[in-house]
Design a protein around this motif. Sequence first.
Motif, PDB file in Angstrom:
ATOM      1  N   LYS A 148      27.258  35.721   3.416  1.00  0.00           N
ATOM      2  CA  LYS A 148      27.490  36.843   2.497  1.00  0.00           C
ATOM      3  C   LYS A 148      26.468  36.846   1.369  1.00  0.00           C
ATOM      4  CE  LYS A 148      30.211  39.590   2.339  1.00  0.00           C
ATOM      5  NZ  LYS A 148      30.173  41.023   2.720  1.00  0.00           N
ATOM      6  N   GLU A 152      23.895  39.860   0.806  1.00  0.00           N
ATOM      7  CA  GLU A 152      24.316  40.827  -0.212  1.00  0.00           C
ATOM      8  C   GLU A 152      23.922  40.507  -1.646  1.00  0.00           C
ATOM      9  OE1 GLU A 152      25.504  43.483   0.872  1.00  0.00           O
ATOM     10  OE2 GLU A 152      26.837  43.185   2.581  1.00  0.00           O
ATOM     11  N   THR A 156      22.563  43.257  -4.536  1.00  0.00           N
ATOM     12  CA  THR A 156      23.594  43.498  -5.544  1.00  0.00           C
ATOM     13  C   THR A 156      23.064  43.222  -6.936  1.00  0.00           C
ATOM     14  OG1 THR A 156      25.377  42.961  -3.993  1.00  0.00           O
ATOM     15  CG2 THR A 156      25.891  42.805  -6.338  1.00  0.00           C
ATOM     16  N   VAL A 198      31.306  46.217  -1.040  1.00  0.00           N
ATOM     17  CA  VAL A 198      30.311  45.299  -0.487  1.00  0.00           C
ATOM     18  C   VAL A 198      30.933  43.972  -0.075  1.00  0.00           C
ATOM     19  CG1 VAL A 198      28.239  43.974  -1.028  1.00  0.00           C
ATOM     20  CG2 VAL A 198      28.409  46.353  -1.756  1.00  0.00           C
ATOM     21  N   SER A 206      26.421  45.234   6.797  1.00  0.00           N
ATOM     22  CA  SER A 206      25.464  45.055   5.727  1.00  0.00           C
ATOM     23  C   SER A 206      24.109  45.646   6.054  1.00  0.00           C
ATOM     24  CB  SER A 206      25.326  43.557   5.389  1.00  0.00           C
ATOM     25  OG  SER A 206      26.570  43.009   5.042  1.00  0.00           O
ATOM     26  N   SER A 210      22.399  48.830   3.980  1.00  0.00           N
ATOM     27  CA  SER A 210      21.445  48.411   2.975  1.00  0.00           C
ATOM     28  C   SER A 210      20.303  49.378   2.854  1.00  0.00           C
ATOM     29  CB  SER A 210      20.938  46.997   3.304  1.00  0.00           C
ATOM     30  OG  SER A 210      20.300  47.004   4.568  1.00  0.00           O
TER      31      SER A 210
END
Length: 210
Positions: A148, A152, A156, A198, A206, A210
């Motif tokens: 993760k 991400e 983020t 998310v 993802s 994205s």
Amino acid sequence: SAAPFATKGASAAVVAVAADGIAQSLTRKGGEAWDWARTRWIVVWGVIFSGWANALWFDLLSRLFPEARHSGIALAQKVLANQLVMAPALSAAFFAFTVLTRTPPPAQSSEAFDRFDLEKRGRIGYVRALGFALSVWWAAKWAALRRKLAAELLPTLVRGNAYWTVVQTVNFRFVPPQCMVLFGNLASCVWTTYLCIVANRAAGDSSRNS
């Protein structure tokens, strides 16, 4: 005092629940039941992290940069400190919190007890089985968290820095200190909605989003 501290935690929990509610409404597929367990966990996050942790952090920043409301340099330093320290810490913590509380445990952890004859081994066998199950559980959670964060965390942080730099500049410069957490919580409703989407989406989504 204790009352404002409790109020900040409660208001942050309300904002977190509202944000997660919006996120679930946006992502829930037809016929899919409302995830009440997720709602309960977001209350915990809102009280402890969005409310209490942010309140303590803002108090610290106010003491470290008392001239931020009148000095552009002090304001830039305060915003930079927030973005370099609290922003990545909270984002990573939110992903970790979601993985630990929402990602289903692997089947191997429940099956681990089958590797031991508990009737013959008694309490020692139970402890060994429990230890093995917990080790399998933690290894799976840690692997999920690493995936993760790798997928991400960086995007983020980029989006968060763009958003929160503007929000916190206004917050630190123009909002009275006693209202800073409330203002931050209102802005956090938008950001937490994004984070909930998310953090809870499947790994396969993802790359497509994205």
